[in-house]
Scaffold this motif. Structure first.
Motif, PDB file in Angstrom:
ATOM      1  N   ASN A   1      14.282   4.598  -1.306  1.00  0.00           N
ATOM      2  CA  ASN A   1      14.251   3.288  -0.633  1.00  0.00           C
ATOM      3  C   ASN A   1      15.048   3.278   0.676  1.00  0.00           C
ATOM      4  OD1 ASN A   1      12.608   2.044  -2.537  1.00  0.00           O
ATOM      5  ND2 ASN A   1      14.343   1.389  -3.804  1.00  0.00           N
TER       6      ASN A   1
ATOM      7  N   VAL B   1       4.024   4.577  -0.438  1.00  0.00           N
ATOM      8  CA  VAL B   1       3.631   3.692  -1.538  1.00  0.00           C
ATOM      9  C   VAL B   1       2.199   4.015  -1.998  1.00  0.00           C
ATOM     10  CG1 VAL B   1       3.185   1.285  -2.195  1.00  0.00           C
ATOM     11  CG2 VAL B   1       5.273   1.878  -0.957  1.00  0.00           C
TER      12      VAL B   1
ATOM     13  N   THR C   1       6.192   3.661   5.083  1.00  0.00           N
ATOM     14  CA  THR C   1       6.140   2.998   3.776  1.00  0.00           C
ATOM     15  C   THR C   1       4.729   2.992   3.185  1.00  0.00           C
ATOM     16  OG1 THR C   1       8.063   1.614   4.271  1.00  0.00           O
ATOM     17  CG2 THR C   1       6.580   0.818   2.567  1.00  0.00           C
TER      18      THR C   1
ATOM     19  N   VAL D   1      11.355   0.902 -10.301  1.00  0.00           N
ATOM     20  CA  VAL D   1      12.221   0.774  -9.119  1.00  0.00           C
ATOM     21  C   VAL D   1      13.575   0.201  -9.530  1.00  0.00           C
ATOM     22  CG1 VAL D   1      12.507  -0.364  -6.874  1.00  0.00           C
ATOM     23  CG2 VAL D   1      10.254   0.501  -7.552  1.00  0.00           C
TER      24      VAL D   1
ATOM     25  N   MET E   1       6.811  -1.689  -2.021  1.00  0.00           N
ATOM     26  CA  MET E   1       7.251  -0.874  -3.155  1.00  0.00           C
ATOM     27  C   MET E   1       7.359  -1.744  -4.411  1.00  0.00           C
ATOM     28  SD  MET E   1       8.228   2.197  -4.072  1.00  0.00           S
ATOM     29  CE  MET E   1       8.832   3.124  -2.648  1.00  0.00           C
TER      30      MET E   1
END
Lengths: 204, 204
Positions: free
Chosen positions: B138, B152, B148, B39, B175
């Protein structure tokens, strides 16, 4: 698609319309073009990788890129191979002799840094290059392999229109001061902590 | 080259020899290979650029890369053009309709994000790809264009060996939790503040 309440949609539209107005005004206020001194520093990942991503951007725009690696000669072989696809639009110079803890010889490190800096000066003077990446230069400065005032002075006096990216942890305050754009990569979480090893395509 | 005091050279050698021992021990302790969830978040520059730098690394190692752009369709044209040099080893999908403040239409944004996510799922399932970049995902999660937990969950259940890079500010806590490697790009200094405009090869 989830149901969207008309009032929520309208609030969203109004908010975004306002955001667009602010954004447009901001863009209109920026009028100067300038070759940038860009610094990627900090303990996190992505400093060199983002520099090579910028190389890609320059190449996609038809420009040419010079790269000098000051320290970690053994690393970034994946990028180098990929960038060789662009032929003589990429001029790559691996001048470092590996990590500083590999050589264990100060005079050898200093000599390598000086050779790398000479090459950097040549590339910065060559009008063919729109972008010059000085990878891990900050490390060479941090260990005093090169004189910071000399190097920062030369970067500040670069030819007009030339973009330079300097990478490496612990950027000197004078480097930050001279830079137009500084990003600090912070490490939030690292897989090495979970025992995962360096893997091709990711770390090199 | 400056004169180097022999005692200083010896101190340097001893320090670096010790550093190398620690380094070698650390490397030896990392034994797992694993497809990583990476990320890039934070307000600074370089989140997407570092992701495209990783693409270069994967390409240099002979691998193939999938890219889905969730939001900013008009941006990153330089990278896209450059990566097209690698032919069908790069599969690039611009699914977003521009910045959220350009569309001003919530249901259109949600629909675009859902199409982008379907494409992402296809690329992640395709064993040809060693790396999949989900650019600005994001942002889509932050605005709740996508759920989400669903996203995820799918990332956590990705096929073995697949590396995924997710970019964009304000990564959701879930995340970060699911990720193996998280870098936060912090903005230290920006040339826009000095009235310099977005320039080809740098911003796009």
């Amino acid at each position: 698609m989830p149901d969207i309440d008309p009032a929520a949609a309208e609030r969203h539209r109004a908010k975004m319309a306002n955001r667009k107005r602010v954004q447009d005004e901001e863009v209109a206020s920026k009028t100067r073009e300038k070759g940038l001194l860009i610094v990627h520093t900090g303990p996190g990942k992505g400093k060199s990788t983002a520099a090579f991503g910028l190389a890609l951007r320059t190449l996609g725009r038809g420009g040419s890129v010079g790269v000098v690696q000051f320290i970690k000669g053994a690393w970034e072989t994946g990028e180098r191979t990929a960038l060789e696809t662009f032929g003589d639009r990429v001029s790559w110079h691996t001048m470092g002799e590996g990590f500083t803890w590999e050589t264990q010889d100060l005079s050898r490190d200093v000599a390598a840094a000086e050779r790398a800096w000479s090459r950097a000066e040549e590339l910065m003077a060559d009008p063919r290059f729109g972008l010059v990446i000085l990878d891990e230069l900050n490390i060479a400065l941090r260990y005093d392999y090169l004189d910071t005032a000399t190097v920062v002075g030369a970067l500040a006096g670069r030819r007009e229109g030339l973009h330079v990216v300097v990478t490496g942890r612990n950027a000197r305050p004078a480097m930050i001061e001279a830079a137009d754009l500084v990003t600090e990569m912070a490490l939030v979480k690292h897989h090495f902590a979970a025992g995962v090893k360096a893997q091709p395509g990711i770390e090199f």
